[in-house]
Design an enzyme around this catalytic site. Structure first.
Site: not given
Ligand code: NAD
Length: 715
Positions: A450, A462, A500
């Site tokens: 994480h 994490e 979290n």
């Molecule tokens: P985001 O929506 O910016 O990005 C997600 C990406 O995944 C998109 O580019 C999408 O096209 C791609 N995607 C979707 N299905 C896919 C597949 N089958 N194969 C490959 N790519 C695929 O989301 P994010 O904010 O980058 O979050 C991604 C993960 O990280 C989530 O699980 C989120 O909970 C976690 N996260 C986010 C944050 C934050 O602050 N944004 C912090 C920690 C963890």
């Protein structure tokens, strides 16, 4: 051999010229009690050595001297003031002895000369460094000031202005910068260090360099006119007020001290330094900051052990090129691990690469990276719309949308493509690692990883161990995170993991206050300015994203219904339903518009205020103490639960995770240090006052017991 010990030795380099070489038994030289004793004995021998004409002070290690032994500090500082006074007087006697040798002295500096190491070179007449040197007085970062003469000698060597900057910021300096201000006299290549030092020393011996007057200057009052002094100290006070703020007393004390002793000679000025040092050593802030330093060493040590055990990660892959995936790919590549970045959409890949290029461009602009270095990093990120190039990855980080079904499918797909011993890690922020592991044939090769947003800036990762995760998997992911320059902390699986899980009860405390009509702007002000968070809870919710927080609240409610069940009429729901998602769509508790640099600038939004007034009545004022207690008690209780349940392994790791993950105020040292500082009994009494607000405010039985016994988390 003139002198020999297990910390340093002195021998003739050639007739008349001796070298004192620091070479402690451990990996670095530091001024622990043993070294100081031998240093003193060696100087006593040198003072009486008839044929001595000059002395070189050098190190046989990769660094000169890293400073005093910080592991000795907390025990030492708990002693009565008279013991501290004695320690400072004795130690300064040694440094003065070096400065008072009847012959010229030169420090030959390689690697770190920090803190006491820097003070030792300042006690020499001349200083030559090689290009690897890093010089500075970082004591204010530990809530202290230099205590071995640094506040006295440095201003007299490099001038008050420069010294005030060096000491109040605590930064380390590269040799060219040190040369520019006169902290050192020459910079040479590492293989020329020894010969350059001897050559310069010979010029001093021959009378070509007036070492006596350089020495005398360090022992006399500062040469500053009244106007110069007024300018220097007023400017420094302004800078410190702005940069350090009210919670960090050390930089303020440093300026006051240097001003106070500016008209004094060495003996008197050192007395002033001792008094100021002792006062700071006894503060809670110094204890907290020293504690953090030690905790940091502890978690880094754990990561180092994992790195030794794990097979190195040569090739990585990240699934999803969004905010997080793009950031993870960039960080991996910039720290030297090639990475495949896979997404299902070409525009996402383009965006991910563009973001990486932008970050690298900034580094080139700042002169931290050469253009060919930038090209190399970019070549290390291979974008792909299919799995083929992922097949060779040792570690795959999944960062696709936060949806358990999608993640389950993607993880199973990639498991079929990679080698049997490849490790898969999910960057989910909320979904249980054990749940995701159910989609896999080899759940032992899977764990959570994480990251925090923005990945390139936030130091914490994490690493989440699921019920079936193997030790090898944890070690490999910890090693990979460390290689990425991050601080990995291993936690056990549960909803919200550690950070979290303890953050959302804090938001619940905030929501409860709002429901009683509290003013979120007042809360934000109290929690940032007074408690010391980087931002208050309303602003933080806007930055995290109200939609994200809303989703997390559901996950936490399902995971811990007894404490975190859905709150009726929750202000976060209210914002969510009104499509106020925070910074990402320009409106949440506050409204946002891009400033001149394109960064979102926060302003008050009357629509949000009206909405909250409609729902909860006209804003009421609460006193700061109540605001702090009502938001912090739930977070503290949940943190204590995480330790009791083994979600996090130690108070040290919990405190570091909070500092590096969500910016817990460093001057408070983390939640466990904070509890020790205010006293567990006082905390229990504070929490009990709010017990009627619900189970989040209820202290665990074990904590109550510890409080009754007068126990502490840190010894
Ligand atoms: P985001 O929506 O910016 O990005 C997600 C990406 O995944 C998109 O580019 C999408 O096209 C791609 N995607 C979707 N299905 C896919 C597949 N089958 N194969 C490959 N790519 C695929 O989301 P994010 O904010 O980058 O979050 C991604 C993960 O990280 C989530 O699980 C989120 O909970 C976690 N996260 C986010 C944050 C934050 O602050 N944004 C912090 C920690 C963890």
């Amino acid at each position: 051999m003139i002198f020999e010990s297990n910390a340093l030795s002195v021998d003739w380099l050639e007739p008349g010229i001796a070298q004192m070489t620091f070479d402690a038994e451990g990996s670095v030289n530091k001024f622990d009690r043993n070294t100081l004793t031998h240093f003193h004995n060696a100087l006593n021998v040198l003072h009486d050595l008839p044929d001595l004409k000059g002395l070189v002070v050098a190190s046989a290690k990769g660094a000169f001297i890293v400073g005093a032994d910080i592991t000795e500090f907390l025990t030492l500082f708990a002693e009565p003031e008279s013991v501290l006074q004695h320690w400072l007087e004795e130690t300064n006697l040694i440094f003065n002895k070096l400065e008072d040798l009847p012959v010229p002295t030169i420090a030959a500096i390689n690697g770190y000369a920090l803190g006491g190491g820097c003070e030792a070179i300042l006690a020499c007449d001349l200083r030559v460094a090689d290009s690897s040197a890093r010089i500075g007085l970082p004591e204010t970062k530990l809530g202290l000031i230099p205590g071995f003469g640094g506040t006295v000698r440095l201003p007299r060597v490099i001038g008050a202005d420069n010294a005030l900057e060096w000491i109040t910021t605590g930064k380390e300096h590269r040799p060219d910068a040190a040369l520019q201000v006169g902290a050192i006299d020459a910079v040479v290549a590492p293989d020329a260090l020894s010969s350059a030092a001897v050559a310069m020393l010979k010029r001093a011996i021959a009378g070509e360099i007036d070492w006596q007057s350089r020495r005398a200057r360090k022992q006399a009052p500062l040469t500053l006119s009244k106007i110069e002094a007024a300018m220097s100290f007023t400017t420094a006070k302004g800078m410190v007020a702005m940069k350090a703020g009210p919670h960090y007393p050390a930089p303020h004390a440093a300026v006051a001290l240097i001003e106070q002793v500016s008209g004094q000679g060495r003996a008197e000025a050192l007395q002033g330094e001792h008094a100021a040092f002792i006062k700071l050593a006894k503060t809670d802030v110094a204890t907290a900051l020293i504690g953090l330093f030690l905790n940091d060493q502890y978690v880094k040590g754990k990561a180092k052990k994992a790195t030794k055990l794990a097979k190195p990660v040569e090739q990585a892959a990240v699934l999803g090129a969004g905010i997080m995936g793009g950031g993870i790919a960039y960080q991996s590549a910039v720290k030297g691990t090639p990475v495949v970045m896979k997404d299902i959409a070409q525009p996402a890949l383009d965006l991910g690469l563009n973001e990486a290029a932008k970050l690298l461009g900034k580094q080139v602009e700042r002169g931290r990276l050469k253009p060919d270095g930038m090209a190399k990093v970019l070549n290390n990120i291979v974008p792909s719309l299919d799995y083929a190039p992922v097949a060779h990855a040792d570690v795959v980080v999944e960062a696709v949308v936060e949806n358990p079904k999608v993640k389950g499918i993607v993880l199973a797909e990639v498991e079929g493509v990679v080698a049997e011993d490849a490790v898969l890690a999910s960057n989910t922020s909320t979904i249980s690692i054990d749940l995701l592991a159910q989609s896999l044939k080899r759940p032992e090769n899977f764990c959570g990883m994480h990251f925090f947003n923005p990945v390139h800036r936030m130091p914490l990762v994490e690493v989440i161990r699921g019920a079936k995760t193997s030790d090898e998997t944890v070690a490999k992911v910890v090693a990979y995170a460390a290689k990425m320059g991050k601080t990995p902390i291993v936690v056990n699986d549960c909803p919200g993991f550690f950070v979290n899980r303890v953050l959302f009860p804090y938001f619940a405390g905030f929501s409860l206050l709002l429901k009683e009509g509290a003013d979120f702007q007042q809360i934000d002000k109290v929690m940032s300015k007074q408690f010391g968070w980087p931002m208050g809870p309303a602003y933080l919710l806007d930055v995290v994203g109200i939609d994200t927080a809303h989703h997390c609240l559901d996950v936490m409610a399902a995971g811990f219904p007894e404490r975190m069940g859905k709150m009726e009429n929750d202000p976060v729901d209210l914002m969510f339903k009104a499509d106020r998602y925070g910074q990402k769509n320009g409106k949440g508790f506050f409204q946002y518009a891009p400033d001149r640099k394109g960064k979102p600038k926060k302003t008050v939004d009357d629509a949000a205020l009206a909405m909250l007034t409609d729902a909860y009545g006209a804003p009421k004022s609460f006193d700061a103490e109540t605001i702090i207690a009502r938001t912090m008690v739930p977070m503290i209780n949940e943190t204590v639960r995480c330790l009791e349940e083994g979600i996090v392994a130690s108070p040290a790791e919990a405190d570091m995770a909070l500092l590096y993950g969500i910016g817990f105020p460093a001057f408070r040292g983390g939640i466990f240090r904070y509890l020790d500082t205010i006293g567990l009994d006082r905390f229990v009494a504070m929490a009990d006052q709010y017990a009627h607000l619900g189970p989040l405010y209820q202290v665990t039985d074990k904590l109550r017991e510890m409080a009754a016994q007068g126990a502490r988390f840190y010894q």
